[in-house]
Design an enzyme around this catalytic site. Structure first.
Site, PDB file in Angstrom:
ATOM      1  N   SER A 110       6.582 -76.059 -25.150  1.00  0.00           N
ATOM      2  CA  SER A 110       6.607 -76.197 -26.600  1.00  0.00           C
ATOM      3  C   SER A 110       7.754 -75.356 -27.136  1.00  0.00           C
ATOM      4  O   SER A 110       8.242 -74.442 -26.439  1.00  0.00           O
ATOM      5  CB  SER A 110       5.288 -75.696 -27.194  1.00  0.00           C
ATOM      6  OG  SER A 110       5.360 -75.541 -28.601  1.00  0.00           O
ATOM      7  N   TYR A 134      -1.453 -69.324 -27.779  1.00  0.00           N
ATOM      8  CA  TYR A 134      -0.686 -70.538 -27.504  1.00  0.00           C
ATOM      9  C   TYR A 134       0.753 -70.191 -27.134  1.00  0.00           C
ATOM     10  O   TYR A 134       1.309 -70.719 -26.153  1.00  0.00           O
ATOM     11  CB  TYR A 134      -0.717 -71.437 -28.735  1.00  0.00           C
ATOM     12  CG  TYR A 134      -0.078 -72.790 -28.543  1.00  0.00           C
ATOM     13  CD1 TYR A 134      -0.759 -73.812 -27.896  1.00  0.00           C
ATOM     14  CD2 TYR A 134       1.206 -73.040 -29.033  1.00  0.00           C
ATOM     15  CE1 TYR A 134      -0.174 -75.057 -27.722  1.00  0.00           C
ATOM     16  CE2 TYR A 134       1.794 -74.288 -28.867  1.00  0.00           C
ATOM     17  CZ  TYR A 134       1.099 -75.301 -28.212  1.00  0.00           C
ATOM     18  OH  TYR A 134       1.698 -76.525 -28.045  1.00  0.00           O
TER      19      TYR A 134
END
Length: 256
Positions: free
Chosen positions: A143, A156
């Site tokens: 990401s 995350y």
């Protein structure tokens, strides 16, 4: 003839979003596809979509954080198709949007278990099988949160930075043995995960587009299909000199 005719590809988190789009793209390029997800209905639906378009697909329900589920997925893939040539380790969760000092331990542990431990376990199982085949290509879904920080998303962010690190290490260790390993780093992509992050971040006051479109220099968020194009290309021989890369696909997000 597609880019991956005769190849066997595996996709985790294939019930929706990027995983589904990637599975469909693999199939459209001639690969036989093995799918995994904890969402059995969604996974079955993806497999049915591939078959309806003339492709060959196998769905195996499983949790990538569970070593026995990962081993079963690879074993069933090989039992059905005879080999494993390509893999996309896509399964992931966003967790709660909370400042670091307030993050529940169970949230941190679950996000790391799925997003990082899951990729580690999949890499181990995939590499072991690909060594038997004589090589292969793997793409891990990281990401832009694996390249920069995001307030409220410490677990995350940590997990996706870890994915990028695992990718580099796997590439260094196995490239001379015929296995290429890369990661891609999507920005905002039109998925249920992004909708959840937007809702948590704004308390539902802004739509996903209202929050995320202005953050991307290109002026919009991306689509799962755009991400799938990169994944499948990286698994093809057209990307034969690319390994160990952490590639943004983000509409210019991290260029700012």
């Amino acid at each position: 003839m597609g880019m991956l005719s005769g190849k066997v590809a595996m996709v985790t988190g294939a019930a929706a979003g990027i995983g589904r789009a990637t599975a469909l793209k693999f199939a459209s390029e001639g690969a036989r596809v093995s799918l995994s997800d904890i969402d059995e209905d969604g996974g079955d639906a993806t497999a049915s979509m591939i078959r309806e378009r003339g492709g060959d697909a196998l769905f195996v329900k499983g949790d990538v954080a569970d070593p026995s589920d990962v081993a079963e997925l690879v074993a069933k893939t090989v039992a059905r198709f005879g080999r494993l040539d390509c893999a996309c380790n896509n399964a992931g969760i966003e967790g709660k949007v909370v400042p670091l000092a307030e993050q529940p331990l169970e949230n941190f542990e679950r996000v790391i278990a799925v997003n990082l431990r899951g990729v580690f376990l999949c890499l181990q199982a995939e590499i072991r099988q690909m060594l038997k085949n004589g090589g292969g290509a793997i793409v891990n879904l990281a990401s832009v949160a694996g390249l920069i920080g995001f307030p409220g998303l410490a677990p995350y962010v940590a997990s996706k930075h870890g994915v990028n690190g695992l990718t580099k290490n796997a590439a260094l260790e196995y490239s001379k043995l015929g296995i290429r390993v890369n990661s891609i780093c999507p920005g905002g992509i039109d998925t249920r995960m992004l909708d959840s992050l937007a809702a948590q971040s704004t308390g539902g006051k802004l739509t996903t587009g209202e929050l995320m479109n202005p953050l991307h220099p290109i002026g919009r968020i991306g689509t799962p299909e755009e991400v799938a194009e990169l994944v499948v290309w990286l698994c093809s021989d057209r990307a034969s000199f690319i390994t160990g890369a952490n590639i943004p696909i983000d509409g210019g997000f991290v260029a700012q």
